[in-house]
Write a protein that holds these residues in place. Structure first.
Motif, PDB file in Angstrom:
ATOM      1  N   TYR A 116       0.827  -1.211   0.000  1.00  0.00           N
ATOM      2  CA  TYR A 116       0.000   0.000   0.000  1.00  0.00           C
ATOM      3  C   TYR A 116       0.865   1.267   0.000  1.00  0.00           C
ATOM      4  O   TYR A 116       0.340   2.369  -0.184  1.00  0.00           O
ATOM      5  CB  TYR A 116      -0.909   0.044   1.236  1.00  0.00           C
ATOM      6  N   SER A 117       2.155   1.112   0.234  1.00  0.00           N
ATOM      7  CA  SER A 117       3.050   2.257   0.402  1.00  0.00           C
ATOM      8  C   SER A 117       3.552   2.772  -0.947  1.00  0.00           C
ATOM      9  O   SER A 117       4.006   1.987  -1.791  1.00  0.00           O
ATOM     10  CB  SER A 117       4.245   1.877   1.273  1.00  0.00           C
ATOM     11  N   TYR A 118       3.508   4.097  -1.115  1.00  0.00           N
ATOM     12  CA  TYR A 118       3.956   4.700  -2.367  1.00  0.00           C
ATOM     13  C   TYR A 118       5.309   5.389  -2.240  1.00  0.00           C
ATOM     14  O   TYR A 118       5.878   5.836  -3.229  1.00  0.00           O
ATOM     15  CB  TYR A 118       2.925   5.707  -2.872  1.00  0.00           C
ATOM     16  N   THR A 119       5.825   5.510  -1.026  1.00  0.00           N
ATOM     17  CA  THR A 119       7.123   6.152  -0.829  1.00  0.00           C
ATOM     18  C   THR A 119       8.034   5.217  -0.044  1.00  0.00           C
ATOM     19  O   THR A 119       7.576   4.327   0.677  1.00  0.00           O
ATOM     20  CB  THR A 119       6.995   7.480  -0.061  1.00  0.00           C
ATOM     21  N   THR A 120       9.338   5.451  -0.163  1.00  0.00           N
ATOM     22  CA  THR A 120      10.312   4.662   0.587  1.00  0.00           C
ATOM     23  C   THR A 120      10.110   4.837   2.081  1.00  0.00           C
ATOM     24  O   THR A 120      10.207   3.884   2.858  1.00  0.00           O
ATOM     25  CB  THR A 120      11.743   5.086   0.196  1.00  0.00           C
ATOM     26  N   LYS A 121       9.816   6.070   2.496  1.00  0.00           N
ATOM     27  CA  LYS A 121       9.586   6.355   3.915  1.00  0.00           C
ATOM     28  C   LYS A 121       8.417   5.540   4.461  1.00  0.00           C
ATOM     29  O   LYS A 121       8.496   4.967   5.556  1.00  0.00           O
ATOM     30  CB  LYS A 121       9.317   7.845   4.113  1.00  0.00           C
ATOM     31  N   ALA A 122       7.332   5.464   3.700  1.00  0.00           N
ATOM     32  CA  ALA A 122       6.155   4.706   4.141  1.00  0.00           C
ATOM     33  C   ALA A 122       6.471   3.224   4.240  1.00  0.00           C
ATOM     34  O   ALA A 122       6.036   2.540   5.187  1.00  0.00           O
ATOM     35  CB  ALA A 122       4.995   4.947   3.189  1.00  0.00           C
ATOM     36  N   LYS A 123       7.230   2.705   3.288  1.00  0.00           N
ATOM     37  CA  LYS A 123       7.606   1.290   3.323  1.00  0.00           C
ATOM     38  C   LYS A 123       8.465   0.978   4.548  1.00  0.00           C
ATOM     39  O   LYS A 123       8.289  -0.048   5.206  1.00  0.00           O
ATOM     40  CB  LYS A 123       8.347   0.914   2.039  1.00  0.00           C
ATOM     41  N   LEU A 124       9.402   1.891   4.847  1.00  0.00           N
ATOM     42  CA  LEU A 124      10.263   1.701   6.016  1.00  0.00           C
ATOM     43  C   LEU A 124       9.455   1.758   7.313  1.00  0.00           C
ATOM     44  O   LEU A 124       9.683   0.973   8.236  1.00  0.00           O
ATOM     45  CB  LEU A 124      11.356   2.770   6.027  1.00  0.00           C
ATOM     46  N   LEU A 125       8.508   2.708   7.374  1.00  0.00           N
ATOM     47  CA  LEU A 125       7.669   2.832   8.562  1.00  0.00           C
ATOM     48  C   LEU A 125       6.825   1.578   8.782  1.00  0.00           C
ATOM     49  O   LEU A 125       6.701   1.087   9.904  1.00  0.00           O
ATOM     50  CB  LEU A 125       6.765   4.056   8.444  1.00  0.00           C
ATOM     51  N   ALA A 126       6.224   1.096   7.701  1.00  0.00           N
ATOM     52  CA  ALA A 126       5.392  -0.110   7.806  1.00  0.00           C
ATOM     53  C   ALA A 126       6.213  -1.293   8.301  1.00  0.00           C
ATOM     54  O   ALA A 126       5.786  -2.046   9.193  1.00  0.00           O
ATOM     55  CB  ALA A 126       4.756  -0.418   6.454  1.00  0.00           C
ATOM     56  N   SER A 127       7.407  -1.460   7.750  1.00  0.00           N
ATOM     57  CA  SER A 127       8.287  -2.561   8.159  1.00  0.00           C
ATOM     58  C   SER A 127       8.748  -2.384   9.601  1.00  0.00           C
ATOM     59  O   SER A 127       8.823  -3.346  10.370  1.00  0.00           O
ATOM     60  CB  SER A 127       9.505  -2.632   7.227  1.00  0.00           C
ATOM     61  N   PHE A 128       9.067  -1.145   9.969  1.00  0.00           N
ATOM     62  CA  PHE A 128       9.523  -0.819  11.319  1.00  0.00           C
ATOM     63  C   PHE A 128       8.465  -1.177  12.360  1.00  0.00           C
ATOM     64  O   PHE A 128       8.754  -1.817  13.370  1.00  0.00           O
ATOM     65  CB  PHE A 128       9.853   0.679  11.374  1.00  0.00           C
ATOM     66  N   ILE A 129       7.220  -0.776  12.090  1.00  0.00           N
ATOM     67  CA  ILE A 129       6.126  -1.016  13.051  1.00  0.00           C
ATOM     68  C   ILE A 129       5.804  -2.513  13.138  1.00  0.00           C
ATOM     69  O   ILE A 129       5.523  -3.037  14.220  1.00  0.00           O
ATOM     70  CB  ILE A 129       4.876  -0.208  12.660  1.00  0.00           C
ATOM     71  N   ARG A 130       5.868  -3.211  12.019  1.00  0.00           N
ATOM     72  CA  ARG A 130       5.623  -4.646  12.034  1.00  0.00           C
ATOM     73  C   ARG A 130       6.686  -5.370  12.870  1.00  0.00           C
ATOM     74  O   ARG A 130       6.390  -6.347  13.565  1.00  0.00           O
ATOM     75  CB  ARG A 130       5.615  -5.199  10.605  1.00  0.00           C
ATOM     76  N   PHE A 131       7.908  -4.875  12.825  1.00  0.00           N
ATOM     77  CA  PHE A 131       9.013  -5.513  13.554  1.00  0.00           C
ATOM     78  C   PHE A 131       8.943  -5.225  15.057  1.00  0.00           C
ATOM     79  O   PHE A 131       9.074  -6.130  15.884  1.00  0.00           O
ATOM     80  CB  PHE A 131      10.352  -5.034  12.992  1.00  0.00           C
ATOM     81  N   GLY A 152       6.320  -3.713  16.776  1.00  0.00           N
ATOM     82  CA  GLY A 152       4.992  -3.740  17.385  1.00  0.00           C
ATOM     83  C   GLY A 152       4.456  -2.336  17.621  1.00  0.00           C
ATOM     84  O   GLY A 152       5.195  -1.352  17.570  1.00  0.00           O
ATOM     85  N   LEU A 153       3.173  -2.240  17.897  1.00  0.00           N
ATOM     86  CA  LEU A 153       2.514  -0.945  17.981  1.00  0.00           C
ATOM     87  C   LEU A 153       3.022  -0.098  19.150  1.00  0.00           C
ATOM     88  O   LEU A 153       3.318   1.094  18.979  1.00  0.00           O
ATOM     89  CB  LEU A 153       1.000  -1.122  18.097  1.00  0.00           C
ATOM     90  N   LEU A 154       3.107  -0.686  20.341  1.00  0.00           N
ATOM     91  CA  LEU A 154       3.441   0.107  21.529  1.00  0.00           C
ATOM     92  C   LEU A 154       4.873   0.634  21.499  1.00  0.00           C
ATOM     93  O   LEU A 154       5.112   1.824  21.747  1.00  0.00           O
ATOM     94  CB  LEU A 154       3.219  -0.733  22.792  1.00  0.00           C
ATOM     95  N   LYS A 155       5.821  -0.222  21.200  1.00  0.00           N
ATOM     96  CA  LYS A 155       7.218   0.226  21.157  1.00  0.00           C
ATOM     97  C   LYS A 155       7.434   1.207  20.016  1.00  0.00           C
ATOM     98  O   LYS A 155       8.148   2.209  20.170  1.00  0.00           O
ATOM     99  CB  LYS A 155       8.145  -0.985  21.013  1.00  0.00           C
ATOM    100  N   SER A 156       6.818   0.934  18.881  1.00  0.00           N
ATOM    101  CA  SER A 156       6.935   1.845  17.732  1.00  0.00           C
ATOM    102  C   SER A 156       6.368   3.218  18.073  1.00  0.00           C
ATOM    103  O   SER A 156       6.915   4.244  17.679  1.00  0.00           O
ATOM    104  CB  SER A 156       6.199   1.267  16.517  1.00  0.00           C
ATOM    105  N   SER A 157       5.261   3.212  18.816  1.00  0.00           N
ATOM    106  CA  SER A 157       4.627   4.469  19.208  1.00  0.00           C
ATOM    107  C   SER A 157       5.591   5.342  20.006  1.00  0.00           C
ATOM    108  O   SER A 157       5.716   6.543  19.760  1.00  0.00           O
ATOM    109  CB  SER A 157       3.367   4.183  20.030  1.00  0.00           C
ATOM    110  N   LYS A 158       6.288   4.743  20.955  1.00  0.00           N
ATOM    111  CA  LYS A 158       7.239   5.499  21.773  1.00  0.00           C
ATOM    112  C   LYS A 158       8.386   6.051  20.948  1.00  0.00           C
ATOM    113  O   LYS A 158       8.776   7.214  21.095  1.00  0.00           O
ATOM    114  CB  LYS A 158       7.792   4.600  22.883  1.00  0.00           C
ATOM    115  N   ILE A 159       8.923   5.231  20.061  1.00  0.00           N
ATOM    116  CA  ILE A 159      10.056   5.658  19.243  1.00  0.00           C
ATOM    117  C   ILE A 159       9.638   6.754  18.264  1.00  0.00           C
ATOM    118  O   ILE A 159      10.331   7.771  18.113  1.00  0.00           O
ATOM    119  CB  ILE A 159      10.653   4.455  18.482  1.00  0.00           C
ATOM    120  N   LEU A 160       8.501   6.569  17.601  1.00  0.00           N
ATOM    121  CA  LEU A 160       8.026   7.557  16.637  1.00  0.00           C
ATOM    122  C   LEU A 160       7.721   8.891  17.305  1.00  0.00           C
ATOM    123  O   LEU A 160       8.041   9.959  16.765  1.00  0.00           O
ATOM    124  CB  LEU A 160       6.782   7.037  15.915  1.00  0.00           C
TER     125      LEU A 160
END
Length: 327
Positions: A292-307, A309-317
């Motif tokens: 669904y991602s059209y940019t490199t940034k979006a692809k990296l974010l999607a992969s980052f959050i999948r790796f 998880g939601l809670l840890k990703s939330s804190k880092i982001l």
């Protein structure tokens, strides 16, 4: 419809120090076939008096006084009164800095009879007292192509509108499809924008950057994302995700980006109903699909959050966003 080509709607709440500049930026326009609808959303300051005083001097101004119900409800009240062919929204602490803005929009719209015309904005930092955004011009040749290609271009180049006030839309698109702003949430523009891009056929843009968006204003009601912000995003996801997936619409990328934002807001310490919101966000983890991602940034974010998880990703982001904002 009368002689009004544009209906300009301004929802008003606690902006008495900014309102006159906002209204005057419309009244100074060289193009005159418009109505200006001021919706006083139960503002406790002098906004209602300011609006009434302007209306006494100019017959094009319509003032609506209502009890406080939020920006969405105020905009909807304005839409009910609107008689113009096209609708524009202007936030009451922002302004236009080109007296020929409406004239230029009129010329562009008449050329193609567009359903949507996107224009540009400039960010003005209220704390630093300076413009802080760079102009990124549209490749106007793209807008000769079909709708899918246009939307893909906007998404790939981070040019898809993020707010209702960065475009003008044909009023018939709104009325014929019963498109209104969802009441009781923030981030109400998301669902509204998806709706108009779904139903519009002719999409165009102009490289006119006349909208001035005031950033970092003290006491701004939109400055702090909260539970209502996430609820607005979740409403948009619930309303449109399945349809966009079934149609393989590029607008899924826009929805995915909003999902990223919701995950970041999840870290807000003052968030109400955190467990319930977390549960709702988990239901939509399918939006982390990088297809669904059209940019490199979006692809990296999607992969980052999948790796992580939601809670840890939330804190880092949230931490990264805070650092970037400080700089």
């Amino acid at each position: 419809m009368g002689n009004n080509y544009f209906s300009i709607i301004i929802p008003i709440y606690k902006v008495e120090n900014f309102l006159e500049k906002c209204i005057n930026s419309v009244l100074h326009q060289t193009f005159l076939k418009y109505e200006l609808i001021l919706v006083n959303d139960g503002s406790p300051d002098k906004c209602g008096v300011i609006a009434d005083n302007f209306a006494k001097k100019d017959h094009r101004i319509i003032v609506i006084h209502k009890s406080n119900g939020g920006s969405s409800e105020a905009r909807n009240f304005g839409l009910m009164k609107a008689t113009g062919k096209y609708v524009l929204f202007l936030d009451s602490d922002d302004f236009w800095d080109d007296i020929d803005a409406l004239q230029k929009l009129h010329i562009a719209l008449e050329k193609k009879n567009s359903d949507i015309l996107i224009f540009g904005c400039k960010d003005f930092d209220a704390q630093r007292k300076e413009f802080v955004s760079k102009k990124t011009e549209f490749d106007l040749s793209i807008f000769q192509k079909n709708k899918k290609e246009i939307v893909e271009y906007l998404l790939k180049n981070n040019m898809f509108p993020g707010a209702a006030w960065i475009l003008t839309v044909k009023k018939s698109i709104l009325t014929n499809n019963n498109i209104q702003f969802r009441i009781g949430v923030k981030a109400e523009d998301i669902e509204w924008l998806i709706s108009i891009f779904i139903y519009a056929q002719k999409i165009d843009a102009t490289n006119e950057f006349f909208y001035v968006y005031l950033k970092n204003r003290q006491n701004s009601i939109t400055a702090t994302p909260d539970s209502k912000s996430i609820l607005g995003i979740l409403h948009a996801i619930d309303s449109w995700k399945l349809k966009l997936k079934s149609e393989k619409s590029p607008l899924l990328s826009f929805l995915q980006y909003q999902y990223f934002i919701a995950i970041m807001i999840l870290n807000n310490k003052n968030l109400e109903n955190r467990k319930l919101i977390f549960s709702e966000l988990k239901k939509h983890k399918d939006l982390l699909n990088i297809s669904y991602s059209y940019t490199t940034k979006a692809k990296l974010l999607a992969s980052f959050i999948r790796f992580f998880g939601l809670l840890k990703s939330s804190k880092i982001l949230a931490y990264v966003y805070k650092k970037q904002k400080a700089n």
